[in-house]
Every structure is written in C-alpha cells, then in structure tokens.
Design a protein around this motif. Structure first.
Motif, mmCIF file in Angstrom:
data_model
loop_
_atom_site.group_PDB
_atom_site.id
_atom_site.type_symbol
_atom_site.label_atom_id
_atom_site.label_comp_id
_atom_site.label_asym_id
_atom_site.label_seq_id
_atom_site.Cartn_x
_atom_site.Cartn_y
_atom_site.Cartn_z
ATOM 1 N N ARG A 1 9.491 22.208 19.267
ATOM 2 C CA ARG A 1 8.521 22.731 18.431
ATOM 3 C C ARG A 1 8.728 24.077 17.687
ATOM 4 N N LEU A 2 8.342 24.055 16.611
ATOM 5 C CA LEU A 2 8.471 25.235 15.835
ATOM 6 C C LEU A 2 7.160 26.111 15.744
ATOM 7 N N GLU A 3 7.080 27.138 16.388
ATOM 8 C CA GLU A 3 5.396 27.773 16.779
ATOM 9 C C GLU A 3 5.463 28.915 15.804
ATOM 10 N N ASN A 4 4.232 29.330 15.566
ATOM 11 C CA ASN A 4 3.701 30.672 14.916
ATOM 12 C C ASN A 4 4.362 30.829 13.643
ATOM 13 N N LEU A 5 4.165 29.526 12.821
ATOM 14 C CA LEU A 5 4.599 29.466 11.334
ATOM 15 C C LEU A 5 3.364 29.965 10.695
ATOM 16 N N ARG A 6 3.798 30.993 9.723
ATOM 17 C CA ARG A 6 2.615 31.541 9.123
ATOM 18 C C ARG A 6 2.893 31.605 7.627
ATOM 19 N N GLY A 7 1.720 31.721 6.869
ATOM 20 C CA GLY A 7 1.916 31.793 5.061
ATOM 21 C C GLY A 7 2.443 30.803 4.394
ATOM 22 N N LEU A 8 2.397 29.432 5.199
ATOM 23 C CA LEU A 8 2.910 28.154 4.520
ATOM 24 C C LEU A 8 1.484 27.439 3.696
ATOM 25 N N HIS A 9 1.623 27.369 2.416
ATOM 26 C CA HIS A 9 0.897 26.639 1.754
ATOM 27 C C HIS A 9 1.265 25.375 0.904
ATOM 28 N N PRO A 10 0.705 24.053 1.360
ATOM 29 C CA PRO A 10 1.327 23.100 0.549
ATOM 30 C C PRO A 10 0.998 23.160 -0.834
ATOM 31 N N GLY A 11 2.011 22.663 -1.570
ATOM 32 C CA GLY A 11 1.823 22.605 -3.064
ATOM 33 C C GLY A 11 1.041 21.462 -3.339
ATOM 34 N N ARG A 12 0.637 21.235 -4.900
ATOM 35 C CA ARG A 12 0.196 19.944 -5.442
ATOM 36 C C ARG A 12 1.332 19.187 -5.909
ATOM 37 N N ASN A 13 1.394 17.853 -5.379
ATOM 38 C CA ASN A 13 2.285 16.880 -5.582
ATOM 39 C C ASN A 13 1.789 15.918 -6.688
ATOM 40 N N LEU A 14 2.465 16.316 -7.961
ATOM 41 C CA LEU A 14 2.449 15.383 -8.957
ATOM 42 C C LEU A 14 3.739 14.561 -9.350
ATOM 43 N N GLN A 15 3.824 13.682 -9.513
ATOM 44 C CA GLN A 15 5.091 12.905 -10.059
ATOM 45 C C GLN A 15 4.497 11.745 -11.041
ATOM 46 N N ILE A 16 5.012 11.622 -12.365
ATOM 47 C CA ILE A 16 4.764 11.002 -13.181
ATOM 48 C C ILE A 16 6.160 9.970 -13.455
ATOM 49 N N THR A 17 6.132 8.649 -13.438
ATOM 50 C CA THR A 17 7.425 8.138 -13.706
ATOM 51 C C THR A 17 7.097 6.960 -14.846
ATOM 52 N N PRO A 18 7.350 7.247 -16.242
ATOM 53 C CA PRO A 18 6.859 6.021 -17.183
ATOM 54 C C PRO A 18 8.259 5.296 -17.253
ATOM 55 N N TYR A 19 8.131 4.086 -17.924
ATOM 56 C CA TYR A 19 9.221 3.304 -18.123
ATOM 57 C C TYR A 19 8.759 2.485 -19.498
ATOM 58 N N VAL A 20 10.014 2.119 -20.037
ATOM 59 C CA VAL A 20 9.922 1.398 -21.304
ATOM 60 C C VAL A 20 11.220 0.581 -21.200
ATOM 61 N N VAL A 21 11.014 -0.861 -21.533
ATOM 62 C CA VAL A 21 12.013 -1.801 -21.414
ATOM 63 C C VAL A 21 11.966 -3.016 -22.577
ATOM 64 N N SER A 22 12.845 -3.094 -23.327
ATOM 65 C CA SER A 22 12.838 -4.056 -24.524
ATOM 66 C C SER A 22 14.176 -5.042 -24.187
ATOM 67 N N ASN A 23 13.964 -6.134 -25.001
ATOM 68 C CA ASN A 23 15.125 -7.147 -24.877
ATOM 69 C C ASN A 23 15.126 -7.987 -26.077
ATOM 70 N N ALA A 24 16.082 -8.398 -26.601
ATOM 71 C CA ALA A 24 16.279 -9.178 -27.702
ATOM 72 C C ALA A 24 17.226 -10.480 -27.456
ATOM 73 N N THR A 25 16.609 -11.459 -28.439
ATOM 74 C CA THR A 25 17.258 -12.778 -28.056
ATOM 75 C C THR A 25 17.189 -13.324 -29.470
ATOM 76 N N ARG A 26 18.771 -13.700 -29.524
ATOM 77 C CA ARG A 26 18.926 -14.530 -30.962
ATOM 78 C C ARG A 26 19.733 -15.704 -30.595
ATOM 79 N N LEU A 27 19.036 -16.781 -31.128
ATOM 80 C CA LEU A 27 19.464 -18.166 -30.569
ATOM 81 C C LEU A 27 19.633 -19.172 -31.886
ATOM 82 N N ARG A 28 20.671 -19.860 -31.799
ATOM 83 C CA ARG A 28 21.050 -20.907 -32.858
ATOM 84 C C ARG A 28 20.504 -22.158 -32.435
ATOM 85 N N GLN A 29 19.499 -22.651 -33.507
ATOM 86 C CA GLN A 29 19.041 -23.886 -33.047
ATOM 87 C C GLN A 29 19.771 -24.958 -33.078
#
Length: 713
Positions: free
Chosen positions: A95-123
C-alpha cells in the motif's frame, strides 16, 4: 519492449489467475539502464492513463516484479506465496498511503485512418480494367470523468490485427477464435460472464462476423463505491445500411475486499427480418463470487435466461444455472459444483454456448507437493484431478461420466514436464450432438494420454516435444505428435516454429444425414444430403438391393408428411492424416516498434468408407435411437451405421430372448445391439437409450437387440 496489462481483483483475464490482461493499452514511457549497482528502470505514466477518484488523500496498491530470463528467475515485492495465488493477487499488493495533490487529467485520444487500394486487371479479351477504392474511419477515446471512459469507433479497420489460424474442425461444434480486435479486447474483463467449458454470455466475435461494423460505442469504468460498469452497443450492415444492432450491459459490485455480485444483459435486434428469421434475442443473468474464511473459500455461481422471437412468435424462455463451492488457498485445494442448461437456453446470437440440454455434477482436487518447495530432482510439482457425471436435462438421458488428471513439474535444471490422462464415457453414455440433431448416439469408452517436455527455460534455444494418444473400445485411435521450437537468435530477433502430425484410424463418426425412399420397384437414396421434403422423386437414385432398409420401414415411422420416405444419420469409419507447420518471427526495432510475421501450412487427407449412388450404399443398417415423435423429439427415424467392407444380415443373439422387455443386458442400461463383421475387428456391444415415453410410437415394438453379422445368418 514495453508491455502493459490489467490485473483485476479476480487476478487476471480469468478469475483467480495471476497473469495480466494485455489488451489494456495505455500511453506511457520507460527507459532502462545497467549501472554499477545493477539494473535500473524509470517509468513515466500520465495520470490520465490511470483511473482513480478525485480526492485530497489517496491510497494505492503497488507491486514490483522482475523476470530474469537467463536465470529463469522471478523477483517480486511484496512476496505472494503460490498456494494463495489462485484466489487472486491484487488484494495482496503493498500500500502506498497518504498520496496528496494527485489530479487525474482528461484522457482524449483520436486515431483516424485512411486506406486505399488499386486493382489493374487484364481481361480475356485483352482489355485493361482499373479500379481504385478508398476507405476511412475513426477511433476515439474520451475520459468523461477520472474513472469513466468512452470509446467510439466509426467504420473500423482491423487490418493490423493478426489473422486467425487455419483450423480443421470435424466436430459438431463451432470453432472458437480468440478476440484480437483492439476495440473489443481492451477492458474486456468487465464483460466476462463465463459458462466454463460450455461458453460465455457475451462473445464479441459475433459482432461483425456476418456484415461489416458500421459503428460501435463502449462505456466502461468504476465508481468510488466499487461498482464496475460496462455498456457496449454496435451496429452492423452492408453498404452502411443498418441490419443488426447489438447491446451489452454489465454491472458488478464489490462486496468488501474479495467478493463481488453482478448482472449482465445482451441483446440482438434485427432491422429487417423475413418470415423465417429471428426478430430479436435477449439473454442475461446474475452472477456472484462470495469469498469467506479470509479469502480461503468461495461460493460462486450464476442464474441466466434467454428469450428469442422467431417467425413473429416468442420462443420458450430458457434457463441456466451454476453453483460451486471451492477451497482456493493451501497445498490442497478442492471444489464441487453443478451446471445446468435447459433445452430452450440459447445465447448464441450475441454469446457462445457449446451445448444446452445438459446437467453436470463435477468435483476437483489439486495438490502442491512438498508445500510447493524443492524435493528430489524437482523445484516444484503439482497434480490435479477433475471428474464429472452428465445427463440430459429434458430426457434424463445418461451422457457419460469421466475424469481428467494432470501432473506437472519443474526440474532443478529448469525443464518442464507435464502428463495428462483423460477417460470419458467410462460406463457408456450418449452423445446428443454427434448425429447433428438426429438423435442420441451411444459412445464407447474413451481414454487418452498426453505428455509434454520443455527444455531449459534459460536457454536461447528451447524445444518442446509433445504427444497425445486417444483410444476407444471399438478399436478407434488418434495419435498426435508435435514439436515446438523457440529461438532467441539475436537481441532483436525471435523465431518460433511449430510442427504437428496427426493420424486418425477407424474412428466411428457421423458422415451425413441422408434421405431414403421406398418406391414401388425398390429402395432409393437421395442424390444429395437433404431432408425428404427438400427432394423430388427425380432426386433419388435406385439402389440395387434393399439390404436392411426393409427393417427400417418395419420398425420406424416415416418422415413427417410422407408415407414412404425416411431421414437418417449415416456413420462411417474415418481415417485421416494431417500435417500442420507454422512459422512466426518477431523483429524488434525499438521499445515502441516491432514487426511480426506469421506463416502456416495445413495439409489434410481424409477417407470415410461411404459412397453416393453406389451399391455400397446398401451396406448401411439401422440402429435404434429415439424414434420420430412429438415436437420435443428429433424428426429422424433412426441413426445408421455404414461400412464399405461387408453386407450385414440381421439375426438374433444366441442365449438372449430378443422379445421386448426380455433382454438382460450385462450392464445396468436398457436394451442394446451387437455389431460385428469384416470392418470391425471384434464384437462390439452397444446399448440403446431409454426412450422417453412422450417420444415413443409403440414402444413395445422397439427391438431389444440386433445382431449384424455377415458370416452367419
């Protein structure tokens, strides 16, 4: 490498464990160094990554652990003895006791993504076609309060998730894969509601299995009063058209230091449904884990329900329960319990249930030798035994008794040894699922033995050979041999390979469900495996002889709606050979970056002596199981044995009166029949289940005994 995980009051991913849930993924920093005084580590963890209440004075639990691979040594403080770890480890932190002055911060995480693919086909005509696709999505994590986190995902992409391995599954049950998608793995412990070996109330792999996920949201956290909560919702559908809506809610309240009670509900709702489709499914339950005797004993269990609407009609509500009383601490630990699932209980729309219609009694006993201290050539050793007795809930049908024993040891040379022995259907019993819904099938005694050896855990090169041999009293056998190699080739390169060879021989297993028709000019078999109402007269192939099929018509009712068609399960002797080889490599570039590759080769060859549209089809003979009856029974009229090796004849067993009610079996089970012939190395006694009265049409006409013997009339 940096790794983080989450330990709960129950221990870890499974209650009572001591390993962390590594799906928890926070943002933090660390650095290590070797100095004159030894090894040193510094870590910087933002308060926003931790969930704790806003208070002037706080008390935290803390524990330190270091794994030294070259010595196969684990150093930790505070010390938690092995004989109490099965009851959980978090409650024993310093046990860690008598912890003072600790303030939890605001957690904000944003993870965008973009994906693309190209197909070239000979008929084929020489023309060139090109196609360009693009997609985008977003993951968001927001700390609403210091202990409440909201996760959102829109059109998620799981392309970075490791692919599922290839698996050959010839059983009656689905393959269960581990969840690997980050949105569902992180914080998954709050949604844990286990049915043990039979499944769980929520199985996140259901979400997105049929259609892509359009969006999902998850709210999770824990209040100062010890109430943990989780809420998850997801919508799936093709082309961003909502079709399925999933909802999961979970509450769990801590009682004192060790005990918990909770409840959970899951639901699946269809946006659109046809006349023969599920409209909605609801399931839920309450569970408890009550500790007493200073966390030495546990009384746990659950009470669950399921309710579904199909074809616009409410299906009967299903119920399930479990009760268990266990000792968790000490060199001797033990427990006993009851698991029960009625025949209407079904949570498979949002959960996972291997089977219902089951009542099981079980007991377990575990011992740590020499108080978990070194003795003889071993550093430590333990043994475990588990036994069970099962019956079906609805019919009270005996489903077998068995045991499982395991012994494990760590030698003074840091080699690991393990031996496992299993016996099932020790006094016979019936399998309700092998015939795929066509009635109970008698199972012979089965025994298996497994062994594993792991070389010195301190070495950079480690070998782990293994074997498994399974035998049954009808001459079937299965042998699996394996070899696993782990090599830390360099500080930044780890290699792992697994080789497995498996052979099955003479295993009697289900092959297909077949339709037979009694036509004016003889018997015919369906050209495909389908029920009689799905076939026309043109879909049947004439058989050259009736064989035992006249017996089928004499003893069993036809398929519902027909006077001359029968639907039966067909069995055969299965021989298989399979080889599996997997290669895995991990390259570590930095504590924050690694690359892993995985390759798998799976080869399989199988043979079952059953053929379609062939004279060998006449070599199938019926064995009595549950006949066609009320709606609570299968529509099957019999199960079938098939062999390509002989043409059976039906006669009487010498020395026994074959008339109904006159048989005196050698064991305390009702009625039976004997099968022998060139395809069977010896006479095999098998017994018929006690048919429930509501499923019987003229029970007095059921045969007590059949003898199939091609060598004598």
């Amino acid at each position: 490498m940096l790794a983080d995980g989450l330990l709960t009051s129950g221990g870890g991913p499974r209650p009572g464990g001591s390993e962390p849930d590594l799906s928890w993924d926070a943002v933090w920093e660390a650095a290590v160094a070797v100095v004159d005084s030894g090894w040193s580590v510094e870590m910087r963890i933002p308060y926003a990554m931790l969930r704790f209440p806003q208070a002037e004075v706080l008390t935290w639990g803390i524990s330190f652990r270091r794994d030294i691979a070259r010595l196969s040594e684990v150093d930790e403080w505070p010390f938690i003895p092995r004989n109490i770890r099965s009851s959980g480890v978090v409650a024993y932190f310093a046990r860690l006791e008598n912890l003072r002055g600790l303030h939890p911060g605001r957690n904000l995480q944003i993870t965008p993504y973009v994906v693309s693919n190209a197909t070239r086909l000979r008929q084929d005509d020489g023309q060139i076609s090109s196609e360009l696709d693009a997609d985008a999505g977003l993951d968001l994590k927001l700390g609403l309060t210091s202990s409440l986190i909201l996760d959102l995902t829109l059109n998620p992409d799981f392309g970075q998730v490791e692919v599922d391995p290839a698996v050959l599954n010839l059983t009656a049950f689905e393959t269960v894969f581990e969840e690997r998608r980050p949105f569902f793995t992180e914080g998954a412990q709050i949604f844990d509601f286990s049915y043990g070996r039979e499944g769980r109330l929520f199985y996140s792999r259901r979400i997105g299995a049929a259609e892509p996920i359009i969006g999902a949201a998850k709210l999770s956290g824990r209040t100062e009063s010890g109430l943990s909560l989780g809420l998850l919702g997801a919508t799936t559908g093709n082309d961003f058209q909502p079709e399925h809506h999933y909802l999961v809610g979970r509450l769990r309240q801590e009682l004192g230091t060790y005990s918990t009670v909770g409840g959970m509900v899951t639901g699946l709702f269809r946006q659109r449904s046809g006349d023969d489709e599920l409209r909605y499914s609801l399931a839920g339950g309450a569970d408890w884990d009550l500790r007493f005797g200073g966390n030495t004993f546990r009384f746990g269990g659950h009470l669950s329900f399921s309710h579904r609407q199909v074809n616009g009609q409410d299906a009967p509500t299903g119920l399930a329960t479990a009760l268990r009383l266990e000792r968790l601490q000490g060199v001797w630990t033990y427990g006993a319990g009851l698991d029960g699932f009625d025949d209407h209980f079904n949570v498979n729309e949002a959960g996972l249930l291997r089977r219902n219609n089951l009542v099981r009694l079980w007991m377990r006993l575990e011992h740590q030798f020499n108080n978990n201290r070194p003795f003889g050539p071993f550093q430590r050793a333990d043994a475990f035994i588990f036994s069970w007795h099962q019956r079906s809930y609805r019919e009270g049908l005996y489903m077998g008794s068995g045991f499982f024993m395991r012994a494990g040891a760590l030698t003074r040379g840091f080699a690991e040894l393990a031996l496992r022995i299993r016996g099932d259907y020790l006094w016979g019993g019936y399998d309700l699922y092998e015939a795929r819904g066509m009635g109970p099938i008698y199972q012979p005694r089965q025994f298996s033995i497994e062994g594993e050896y792991g070389s010195d855990t301190r070495r950079s090169l480690r070998l782990q050979p293994s074997f498994e041999l399974e035998l049954d009293e009808e001459g079937g056998r299965r042998l699996n041999t394996g070899l696993q190699l782990e090599w830390s080739a360099l500080d930044w390169l780890d290699l792992r390979t697994e080789l497995s060879l498996e052979q099955e021989h003479n295993l009697l297993r289900w092959a297909s469900n077949e339709s037979f028709a009694r036509l004016p000019d003889g018997w015919a078999i369906g050209t495909e495996s389908a029920a009689p109402d799905e076939l026309t007269e043109a879909d049947f192939t004439q058989l050259p002889s009736a064989g035992p099929l006249d017996e089928l018509a004499a003893r069993y009712d036809p398929y519902e709606g027909f006077s001359d068609r029968y639907y039966v399960a067909v069995f055969g002797r299965r021989d298989t050979r399979s080889l599996e080889l997997s290669l895995r490599s991990t390259l570590t570039f930095s504590p924050m970056l690694s690359v892993q590759s995985f390759t798998q080769l799976l080869l399989h060859v199988a043979a079952t002596p059953i053929h379609r549209s062939d004279s060998t089809k006449t070599r199938c003979f019926p064995s009595p199981t549950t006949p066609n009856g009320t709606s609570s029974c299968s529509t099957a009229s019999a199960s079938m044995w098939c062999s390509a090796g002989s043409t059976p004849r039906i006669g009487a067993l010498p020395g026994l009166d074959p008339r109904p009610g006159r048989l005196r079996p050698r064991r305390s089970v009702p009625a039976g029949f004997v099968v022998s012939g060139t395809d069977l190395p010896r006479t095999v006694a098998r017994h018929v289940p006690a048919v429930p009265q509501q499923c019987v049409h003229g029970q007095a006409d059921l045969p007590d005994l059949l003898l199939i013997n091609p060598e004598s009339p």
